[in-house]
Enzyme design. Structure first.
Site, short mmCIF file in Angstrom:
data_model
loop_
_atom_site.label_atom_id
_atom_site.label_comp_id
_atom_site.label_asym_id
_atom_site.label_seq_id
_atom_site.Cartn_x
_atom_site.Cartn_y
_atom_site.Cartn_z
CB SER A 96 -16.49 7.26 -7.82
OG SER A 96 -17.10 7.35 -6.66
CD GLU A 97 -13.34 1.74 -6.07
OE1 GLU A 97 -14.13 1.64 -6.99
OE2 GLU A 97 -13.92 1.36 -5.54
CG HIS A 99 -12.42 -8.87 -2.37
ND1 HIS A 99 -12.63 -8.71 -3.74
CD2 HIS A 99 -13.23 -8.22 -1.97
CE1 HIS A 99 -13.73 -8.47 -4.08
NE2 HIS A 99 -14.22 -7.86 -2.81
CG PHE A 149 -10.42 -5.18 -0.57
CD1 PHE A 149 -9.94 -6.41 0.58
CD2 PHE A 149 -11.72 -4.93 0.07
CE1 PHE A 149 -11.07 -7.54 1.55
CE2 PHE A 149 -12.70 -5.50 1.05
CZ PHE A 149 -12.15 -6.73 1.62
#
Lengths: 330, 324
Positions: free
Chosen positions: A60-61, A130, A84
């Site tokens: 849950s960035e 990424h 990343f």
């Protein structure tokens, strides 16, 4: 006694030192505790500092980036790990509209000491989501500082300074550099943000290179030296604040500038630097400024495609040669 | 609660109402620049919730934040100066209505981004958890924010860690023109609490005592380390989304229904009917606040405007940006 230290370990050491020194410092992110981080940068810190200072989060960035803003507002010093750098796009609002602008909107009445650590860059065949180099995206936003080390010693010194800085710092680590090893003394000082490092001196051309491109620029400079061309290689180390004094001084001396970054060239930080030098140092230039960057495509998967996409040593060599050829003043 | 506590609730609601009535007027004649979002009609929720907080507790607010700030102890003179973009405002005139804040009173900020205050409140509560202090954060947000992804991320994490935070949804039934009937399948935001394993409470947001009681329980629970509560206060704003919005997307009968439930006269009637206060005391408070607001306007307009060169300051702690 000097020891051989990888970039991962050097960063780990800086985190450890900052956390031991200041109990307001805590780490938050995905898989940084029990696992020690996807690239091992936070290894061992959970055992040493406990679950309240090394916080594993659900995926849950945006939440934990915003939580860092809230905790910073209350006087803590969060070090956020984004697994990343590509995933920072999940937290664009919290970085761009909250962390970056809060001091300004609150009339200077708040401190926002947040470090956002992000592994970025390509050359590990991780494809389009990424592998990006997003520093230019954040370099555009007033209120953020942008740091990008290229060696273990710079990584630890810059991370220490980033943690003591009172502003949000976007700290771009390079995946391909984590395993890079350097012989380092145990004692070290913080490296002030806004100080470039002159990696090699030369009078014919200035090469400004960032992150993973520094090594390639150094290799290119060696190859050029064999042909009698002396390149000065500068690693700005922080893209903002930028050590324009060192860069401008070098351009004054060489009259030629090549900028090498791993970003795709369109709208890149390299374009900003190019414009700044063109605007402020036009009369010092003997040739058009040139840039070597990635192509304007998503990062491809296949090795031969990614190698083609990324700036390589030979592109830098060619870039320097064409600048010299185009020089209007010899 | 003693008599003064009851009267203080009334005083705070009237202070919010009169401040915002003044903001309407000041906006109209151009003393307040930009965008102004008013919460008139929602005073009971703001006053009731903040009445149980200590000075050392925190709140986060929304773009509709004047009421939260006043209820948390914001001074109307410095607030009015802020709305007028003057030097003596809480943010030295750089925040205005939408970014008003004051760390010293525990108001972490109004916010122009819907739902963005939720992780910030979660982080403020995380700071209490890390430090082991007993302060609580109340996170105000709207029905609109409850449909943002952050709502889910924050409730999940706060519940998981038993963080000392109260999520207080002011459901005023509209996210600009979009009614909750057109934005949610479920009827009640509070019902979503079940998905996070935390209590979900519905309260009449126009009943200041009911809000106070619900918040009191939730705050006590948070202080005990038992984690968050989701409170949904059903309420309604008298004006449209922003000043200048005719809000004709709301049916007139609906507006009238809620005007009849106006929390301020309703509470005044309660105070008189239950014998807590006499009408004279109510009128005295009305007069006292009217005088306070008049002084706040004087203070604001007497405050010096900013110098253009200050544009370049406060971006960083240690860098002044280049000017023209």
């Amino acid at each position: 006694m000097a020891k051989r230290v990888s970039t991962s370990k050097a960063l780990n050491n800086a985190l450890d030192r900052a956390m031991a020194f200041d109990e307001r410092v805590f780490c938050i992110g995905e898989d940084i505790g029990i696992m020690g981080g996807t690239f091992g940068v936070t290894a061992g810190l959970l055992d040493k500092y406990g679950e309240k200072r090394v916080i594993d989060t659900p995926i849950s960035e945006a939440m934990f980036m915003g939580a860092a803003v809230g905790a910073a507002a209350r006087g803590l010093v969060p070090v956020v790990e984004i697994m990343f750098s590509d995933f920072v796009t999940y937290c664009f609002d919290q970085v761009v509209n909250q962390a970056a602008k809060m001091r300004y909107m609150y009339g200077g009445n708040i401190e926002m000491p947040i470090v956002i650590r992000m592994p970025g860059g390509g050359s590990v065949q991780s494809a389009a989501q990424h592998s990006q180099s997003l520093e230019g995206l954040f370099g555009h936003i007033p209120g953020l500082k942008i740091v990008m080390p290229s060696s273990p010693s710079d990584a630890r010194g810059l991370l220490l300074s980033s943690i003591t800085d009172r502003n949000p710092v976007m700290f771009f680590e390079t995946k391909s550099l984590y395993a890079k090893v350097e012989k380092l003394e145990e004692e070290y000082d913080p490296i002030p943000l806004g100080t470039a490092s002159v990696k090699r001196e030369g009078g014919d051309v200035t090469i400004v290179a960032t992150g993973p491109c520094v090594l390639k620029a150094m290799n290119a400079a060696s190859a050029l030296a064999e042909e009698g061309i002396e390149a000065e290689v500068i690693d700005p180390r922080t893209l903002y604040p930028l050590d324009t004094k060192t860069i401008f001084g070098s351009v004054e001396k060489t009259g030629r500038l090549l900028i090498v970054t791993e970003e795709c060239k369109r709208g890149a930080w390299s374009a900003e630097l190019s414009a700044e030098v063109a605007e402020k140092q036009f009369v010092a230039l003997k040739a058009p400024i040139a840039r070597v960057g990635a192509l304007n495509t998503p990062v491809p998967l296949a090795k031969q495609l990614e190698d083609y996409y990324l700036p390589q040593t030979e592109n830098i060599v060619d870039g320097v040669k064409s600048i010299l050829k185009e020089s209007v003043i010899k | 609660m003693d008599k003064e506590d009851y009267l203080e609730l009334y005083r705070v609601m009237v202070r919010i109402r009169k401040f915002e009535q003044q903001a309407t007027d000041s906006f109209e004649i151009g003393d307040i620049p930009g965008m102004v979002h008013l919460s008139m009609g929602q005073e009971a929720t703001e006053a009731g919730a903040c009445s149980v907080l200590k000075k050392t507790d925190y709140i986060t607010s929304t773009h509709r934040g004047h009421g939260h700030m006043i209820a948390k102890g914001g001074k109307t003179d410095r607030m009015m100066a802020e709305l007028c973009a003057r030097r003596d405002g809480y943010c030295r005139g750089k925040g205005g209505s939408m970014h008003i804040s004051s760390i010293e009173i525990g108001m972490l900020g109004a916010d122009g981004m819907v739902g963005a205050g939720m992780p910030i409140a979660t982080g403020a509560a995380l700071a209490s958890w890390i430090r082991g202090t007993d302060d609580v954060t109340v996170c105000f947000f709207g029905d609109g924010a409850s449909n943002e992804g952050l709502f889910h991320e924050c409730l999940n994490f706060a519940a998981l860690k038993s963080l000392p935070v109260v999520f207080l949804c002011e459901n005023n039934l509209y996210a600009i023109s979009t009614s909750t009937k057109r934005s949610m399948k479920v009827q009640d935001v509070a019902s979503r609490a079940a998905g996070y394993g935390i209590p979900g409470v519905i309260v009449d947001g126009n009943d200041v005592l009911a809000v106070r009681e619900a918040t009191s329980e939730a705050v006590a629970r948070a202080r005990r380390g038992e984690g968050p509560t989701l409170i949904e206060a059903k309420t309604y704003k008298h004006h449209g989304h922003f000043e200048g919005d005719p809000a004709d997307y709301r049916p007139q009968e609906e507006v009238q229904l809620w005007l009849d439930k106006d929390p301020i006269p309703r509470y005044a009637r309660y105070l008189v009917e239950s014998g807590i206060a006499v009408e004279g005391e109510i009128a005295a408070i009305d007069g006292e606040i009217a005088a306070e607001i008049a002084k706040a306007v004087e203070f604001a307009l007497a405050s010096e405007p900013l110098d253009s060169r200050e544009t370049c300051m406060d971006v960083y702690s240690d860098i002044v940006e280049e000017g023209r």
